[in-house]
Design a protein around this motif. Structure first.
Motif, PDB file in Angstrom:
ATOM      1  N   ILE A 162      28.660  43.954  82.590  1.00 56.52           N
ATOM      2  CA  ILE A 162      27.626  44.470  83.135  1.00 56.52           C
ATOM      3  C   ILE A 162      27.778  45.835  83.924  1.00 56.52           C
ATOM      4  CG2 ILE A 162      25.991  44.047  85.174  1.00 56.52           C
ATOM      5  CD1 ILE A 162      27.036  40.978  85.028  1.00 56.52           C
ATOM      6  N   THR A 163      26.700  46.748  83.841  1.00 62.67           N
ATOM      7  CA  THR A 163      26.961  48.054  84.201  1.00 62.67           C
ATOM      8  C   THR A 163      27.005  48.034  85.805  1.00 62.67           C
ATOM      9  OG1 THR A 163      25.880  50.181  84.419  1.00 62.67           O
ATOM     10  CG2 THR A 163      24.272  48.449  84.564  1.00 62.67           C
ATOM     11  N   PRO A 164      27.898  49.038  86.336  1.00 62.13           N
ATOM     12  CA  PRO A 164      28.136  48.659  87.924  1.00 62.13           C
ATOM     13  C   PRO A 164      26.618  48.865  88.958  1.00 62.13           C
ATOM     14  CG  PRO A 164      29.865  49.760  86.862  1.00 62.13           C
ATOM     15  CD  PRO A 164      28.767  49.641  85.779  1.00 62.13           C
TER      16      PRO A 164
ATOM     17  N   LEU B  81      25.087  45.963  90.282  1.00 60.03           N
ATOM     18  CA  LEU B  81      25.764  44.951  90.974  1.00 60.03           C
ATOM     19  C   LEU B  81      24.806  44.399  92.040  1.00 60.03           C
ATOM     20  CD1 LEU B  81      29.374  45.142  92.185  1.00 60.03           C
ATOM     21  CD2 LEU B  81      27.437  44.402  94.076  1.00 60.03           C
TER      22      LEU B  81
ATOM     23  N   LEU C  34      36.102  40.913  93.725  1.00 63.37           N
ATOM     24  CA  LEU C  34      35.503  41.276  92.543  1.00 63.37           C
ATOM     25  C   LEU C  34      36.805  41.258  91.517  1.00 63.37           C
ATOM     26  CD1 LEU C  34      33.947  44.804  93.391  1.00 63.37           C
ATOM     27  CD2 LEU C  34      32.872  42.419  92.783  1.00 63.37           C
ATOM     28  N   PRO C  35      36.536  40.723  90.129  1.00 66.10           N
ATOM     29  CA  PRO C  35      34.909  40.889  89.530  1.00 66.10           C
ATOM     30  C   PRO C  35      34.175  39.777  89.516  1.00 66.10           C
ATOM     31  CG  PRO C  35      37.039  40.599  87.900  1.00 66.10           C
ATOM     32  CD  PRO C  35      37.705  40.682  89.311  1.00 66.10           C
TER      33      PRO C  35
ATOM     34  N   ILE D 136      32.882  37.946  85.149  1.00 68.31           N
ATOM     35  CA  ILE D 136      31.947  39.206  84.980  1.00 68.31           C
ATOM     36  C   ILE D 136      32.897  40.370  84.853  1.00 68.31           C
ATOM     37  CG2 ILE D 136      30.512  40.824  86.259  1.00 68.31           C
ATOM     38  CD1 ILE D 136      29.225  38.113  87.765  1.00 68.31           C
TER      39      ILE D 136
ATOM     40  N   TRP E  65      32.561  44.223  85.355  1.00 71.84           N
ATOM     41  CA  TRP E  65      31.756  45.316  85.545  1.00 71.84           C
ATOM     42  C   TRP E  65      32.120  46.356  84.806  1.00 71.84           C
ATOM     43  CZ3 TRP E  65      27.817  43.602  88.427  1.00 71.84           C
ATOM     44  CH2 TRP E  65      27.645  42.504  89.140  1.00 71.84           C
ATOM     45  N   SER E  66      31.543  47.073  84.117  1.00 69.64           N
ATOM     46  CA  SER E  66      32.179  48.147  83.169  1.00 69.64           C
ATOM     47  C   SER E  66      31.349  49.539  83.126  1.00 69.64           C
ATOM     48  CB  SER E  66      32.326  47.719  81.799  1.00 69.64           C
ATOM     49  OG  SER E  66      32.921  48.723  80.883  1.00 69.64           O
TER      50      SER E  66
END
Length: 199
Positions: free
Chosen positions: A71-73, A76, A104-105, A113, A115-116
């Motif tokens: 998922i794109t940060p 969030l 996190l993550p 998840i 976050w990338s």
């Protein structure tokens, strides 16, 4: 240098177009990639709990143990405030599940998840959230990495040049989504959510 190599290999393995580079698992040219539809009337940019469940329903059951959300940060806040719709009300899923207090993550539906910043797209567009089992991705490493240095090529500016040569390729290990034995909707190791737009 190793971190830089990993970074660019990750990008190629995730979203390379396959032209003189790997075909990324999350690139639209992946023949096994499934794109789950959004909800009717869903505004953009949003990610809903119904979206998440629709994506999970298209993931191969064989991939449950190895899958991860990529998922794109910038998504969030959207993910953390998703609500389970119940009539005219609802409840915040990630808080009710207890994930709001996790470090996190964290996970969603028990799936990790990631976050990338290497995610293929920003919030609201195709590729902002992906469900992927990258154990089904095949990488070929056909040459031992070599590192050479030269103090001569930039001698006048008092610099040393480094050259790294590596030869790798990669592509999805599935050539198409699989149809269940009950002829239900096709399933794959890679699922993305389409761009959200008002229908």
């Amino acid at each position: 240098l190793p971190a830089a190599i990993r970074h660019f290999e990750d990008i190629a393995f995730l979203k390379g177009n396959g032209v003189k580079k790997p075909l990324g698992a999350l690139h639209p040219n992946n023949p096994a990639l499934i794109v789950a539809g959004d909800q009717t009337g869903q505004s953009t940019p949003t990610i809903t709990w119904v979206n998440v469940l629709a994506m999970l329903s298209r993931l191969l059951p064989d991939s449950y143990a190895n899958a991860e959300w990529i998922i794109t940060p910038d998504a969030l806040p959207e993910v953390m405030t998703m609500a389970l719709p119940v009539g005219t009300g609802g409840s915040a899923v990630m808080v009710v599940e207890g994930h709001g207090a996790d470090a996190l993550p964290m996970t969603m539906l028990g799936i990790p998840i990631k976050w990338s910043r290497k995610a293929p797209a920003v919030l609201g567009t195709h590729g902002d959230i992906s469900l992927a089992d990258n154990s089904k991705y095949v990488i070929g490493d056909t040459l031992a990495m070599t590192l050479d240095t030269s103090a001569h090529s930039s001698f006048r500016s008092d610099k040393t040049d480094f050259r790294i040569i590596t030869r790798v390729d990669g592509q999805p290990g599935m050539i198409a989504p699989l149809t269940p034995e009950n002829n239900g909707p096709a399933m794959s190791a890679w699922v993305q959510l389409e761009t959200r737009s008002l229908d």
